[in-house]
Write a protein that holds these residues in place. Structure first.
Motif, PDB file in Angstrom:
ATOM      1  N   THR A  52       4.768  -3.538  10.154  1.00 42.49           N
ATOM      2  CA  THR A  52       3.578  -3.482  10.156  1.00 42.49           C
ATOM      3  C   THR A  52       2.936  -2.595  11.294  1.00 42.49           C
ATOM      4  N   GLN A  53       2.113  -1.202  10.889  1.00 41.78           N
ATOM      5  CA  GLN A  53       1.452  -0.673  12.117  1.00 41.78           C
ATOM      6  C   GLN A  53      -0.143  -0.619  12.028  1.00 41.78           C
ATOM      7  N   GLU A  54      -0.622  -0.912  13.059  1.00 45.88           N
ATOM      8  CA  GLU A  54      -2.106  -1.042  13.278  1.00 45.88           C
ATOM      9  C   GLU A  54      -2.436   0.316  13.880  1.00 45.88           C
ATOM     10  N   LEU A  55      -3.355   1.251  13.135  1.00 48.54           N
ATOM     11  CA  LEU A  55      -3.738   2.455  13.453  1.00 48.54           C
ATOM     12  C   LEU A  55      -5.145   2.540  13.452  1.00 48.54           C
ATOM     13  N   SER A 164       0.720   0.965   1.527  1.00 50.85           N
ATOM     14  CA  SER A 164       2.115   0.151   1.350  1.00 50.85           C
ATOM     15  C   SER A 164       2.581   0.894   0.156  1.00 50.85           C
ATOM     16  N   ASN A 165       3.884   0.482  -0.046  1.00 50.04           N
ATOM     17  CA  ASN A 165       4.637   0.743  -1.379  1.00 50.04           C
ATOM     18  C   ASN A 165       4.916  -0.532  -2.106  1.00 50.04           C
ATOM     19  N   PRO A 166       4.405  -0.757  -3.055  1.00 47.18           N
ATOM     20  CA  PRO A 166       4.624  -1.909  -4.023  1.00 47.18           C
ATOM     21  C   PRO A 166       5.885  -2.433  -4.130  1.00 47.18           C
ATOM     22  N   PHE A 167       6.967  -1.753  -4.055  1.00 47.20           N
ATOM     23  CA  PHE A 167       8.342  -1.978  -4.327  1.00 47.20           C
ATOM     24  C   PHE A 167       8.988  -2.235  -3.071  1.00 47.20           C
ATOM     25  N   LYS A 168       8.435  -2.066  -1.719  1.00 49.58           N
ATOM     26  CA  LYS A 168       9.017  -2.326  -0.522  1.00 49.58           C
ATOM     27  C   LYS A 168       8.027  -3.375   0.148  1.00 49.58           C
ATOM     28  N   SER A 169       8.725  -3.758   1.241  1.00 46.94           N
ATOM     29  CA  SER A 169       7.922  -4.672   2.332  1.00 46.94           C
ATOM     30  C   SER A 169       7.574  -3.713   3.279  1.00 46.94           C
ATOM     31  N   GLY A 170       6.446  -3.933   4.091  1.00 46.85           N
ATOM     32  CA  GLY A 170       6.062  -3.109   5.046  1.00 46.85           C
ATOM     33  C   GLY A 170       4.678  -2.351   4.734  1.00 46.85           C
ATOM     34  N   LYS A 171       3.902  -2.292   5.732  1.00 49.83           N
ATOM     35  CA  LYS A 171       2.818  -1.519   5.397  1.00 49.83           C
ATOM     36  C   LYS A 171       1.991  -1.112   6.651  1.00 49.83           C
ATOM     37  N   ALA A 172       1.272   0.039   6.785  1.00 50.05           N
ATOM     38  CA  ALA A 172       0.538   0.436   7.883  1.00 50.05           C
ATOM     39  C   ALA A 172      -1.033   0.094   7.522  1.00 50.05           C
ATOM     40  N   ILE A 173      -1.628  -0.312   8.718  1.00 47.43           N
ATOM     41  CA  ILE A 173      -3.234  -0.825   8.623  1.00 47.43           C
ATOM     42  C   ILE A 173      -3.882   0.030   9.646  1.00 47.43           C
ATOM     43  N   TRP A 174      -5.010   0.766   9.096  1.00 49.22           N
ATOM     44  CA  TRP A 174      -5.667   1.527   9.770  1.00 49.22           C
ATOM     45  C   TRP A 174      -7.018   0.812   9.930  1.00 49.22           C
TER      46      TRP A 174
END
Length: 182
Positions: A52-55, A164-174
């Motif tokens: 997870t990235q916080e931006l 996020s990509n609904p078919f993979k784990s992980g997300k970017a968060i602004w």
């Protein structure tokens, strides 16, 4: 006939599970030379971190070969036929650059959601006025897609835009503080 349906369903399930995986997420402007200088213990700690990235507004992230940038976030009053069911419309402006060798698809419904300070999640809404272009469509290799996504949300001290990509784990968060909404 039942055997054919069962076989078809089983094959579809196998393909869907095979497509699932983990997204590769990294800050777009990150210096890759410093990563080779890390020792083994630092690399192990890095692997333990969640993907997870916080931006902040203006930051870009590399997400599975796509460079995603949150250009701006603003409050939009809407038009004559647009009345918020919550308290206000928040519109985010995003750019996606396809750095892969395959055509990619962006979907404001499947890839993006906005959360308020209390953790409630909101999906895109429809505005008839005040939105330049939608953030939906296909992007050819080397191509760019820029668009806006409106959300009908209550007033909050801050918001988080989740990609996020609904078919993979992980997300970017602004992180979007309310005082930074234009």
């Amino acid at each position: 006939m039942k055997k054919v349906l069962f076989f078809s369903f089983t094959m579809m399930l196998i393909f869907m599970l095979a497509a699932c995986g983990e997204s590769e997420i990294k800050e777009a402007d990150a210096d890759t030379d410093t990563e080779s200088a890390k020792d083994d213990s630092a690399e192990e700690k890095e692997k333990e971190k969640p993907k997870t990235q916080e931006l902040a507004i203006g930051d870009a992230v590399e997400f599975d070969g796509m460079k995603i940038t949150l250009n701006e976030a603003r409050i939009e009053p809407g038009g004559d036929f647009d009345e918020p069911q919550e308290e206000q419309f928040v519109v985010v402006n995003l750019t996606a650059e396809n750095n892969t060798e395959e055509e990619q698809t962006m979907s404001s419904i499947m890839n993006v959601e906005l959360k308020d300070a209390d953790g409630y999640a909101y999906t895109t809404t429809i505005l008839t006025e005040g939105v330049k272009a939608q953030f939906d469509g296909s992007i050819e290799p080397g191509g760019t897609l820029r668009g806006e996504i409106p959300f009908d949300v209550p007033k909050s001290d801050s918001y988080e835009l989740h990609f996020s990509n609904p078919f993979k784990s992980g997300k970017a968060i602004w992180k979007i503080p309310s005082d930074q909404l234009q």
